[in-house]
Design an enzyme around this catalytic site. Sequence first.
Site, mmCIF file in Angstrom:
data_model
loop_
_atom_site.group_PDB
_atom_site.id
_atom_site.type_symbol
_atom_site.label_atom_id
_atom_site.label_comp_id
_atom_site.label_asym_id
_atom_site.label_seq_id
_atom_site.Cartn_x
_atom_site.Cartn_y
_atom_site.Cartn_z
ATOM 1 N N PRO A 2 15.530 53.724 31.216
ATOM 2 C CG PRO A 2 14.527 55.131 30.104
ATOM 3 C CD PRO A 2 15.209 54.597 29.744
ATOM 4 C CD GLU A 3 12.954 51.312 36.874
ATOM 5 O OE1 GLU A 3 12.647 51.464 38.250
ATOM 6 O OE2 GLU A 3 14.170 50.813 37.483
ATOM 7 C CE LYS A 61 8.322 52.717 34.526
ATOM 8 N NZ LYS A 61 8.734 51.495 33.915
ATOM 9 N NE ARG A 281 10.726 42.779 33.337
ATOM 10 C CZ ARG A 281 10.051 43.315 32.529
ATOM 11 N NH1 ARG A 281 9.993 44.213 33.308
ATOM 12 N NH2 ARG A 281 9.112 42.736 31.574
#
Length: 302
Positions: A2-3, A61, A281
């Site tokens: 979630p951003e 966020k 990542r």
Amino acid sequence: MPELPEVEVVRRGLEQWVSGRTITSVEVRHARAIRRHLAGPADFADRLIGRTFGPAHRRGKYLWLPVEDTGTSVLGHLGMSGQLLVQPAGAPEEPHLRIRVQFTDTRTPEAGGLGGTELRFVDQRTFGGLSLHTQVPGEPDGLPDAIAHIARDPLDPVFDEDAFHAALRRRRTTVKRALLDQSLISGVGNIYADEALWRSKLHYERPTATVTRPRSVELLGHIRDVLNEALAVGGTSFDSLYVNVNGESGYFDRSLDAYGREDEPCRRCGTPIRRRPWMNRSSYYCPRCQRPPVRRALPRRA
DNA sequence: ACAACGCCCTGAGGGC
DNA sequence: TGCCCTCAGGGCGTTG
């Protein structure tokens, strides 16, 4: 995952389904979910029971609900896999239910009320959580002091574009690192950083000190565009982990140009999108549209 | 003071 | 079939 757009969708849900309701019980099922509330689960519950939630707010966020007449706010972060769900009180428990909050209202939705539903914090990977904090004095929205260091996000009308550019130029780092630094600009995560860089034709390793004023203005414009476009369709969902308060997924993953598109053709030039390991990542980029920065040759020694 | 790294955590998916 | 490894990654505390 979630951003900003996904968190904003959740904020709107809280505003509609939770704000204005008075709490009767708080059940903490997993201590890690309130680890940022240092006084512990019992204190967390004691301070909320009998109190009423105010309007829902968000910065980057993070989201929060002021607790009326206390000078405190409940702060929430979804981490990687957190969900805030409004569920019928009798609904089966989710496998990763961490916190349950129940309310006084008894008027059912059928009768135009909100009664019979409860708020659940569900989180598989436990990177997210809730906590209760003192509000920063002089802040109109009850900003929790724990996130006073978080920069305003690019959709905030008070976001300072000049200050952002100046800070970018001052940094001795690369552009994607800067975009993910929540003390510089908040709300942007790995997905939307890659998308905005693709739209800007900027390589993720470009040194911030070489980003000119027109380039940073353009980059900021693309960041705002991609965040707004994602928000308009309810956010991005790669799996079932990100959902709104009613458990529904967004559709922006169908519109991504870079993230998750390894070996698929760039939508501008057809070159296969590349994935590169980056800070534990991945970075996705077009090797043709987003040229790596030219390393200046070291001065030749005599 | 600033930059960068390691750690926290669980389930999915791949390889053998 | 089952086991082990890798990957997903936001934010913070620690290290450099």
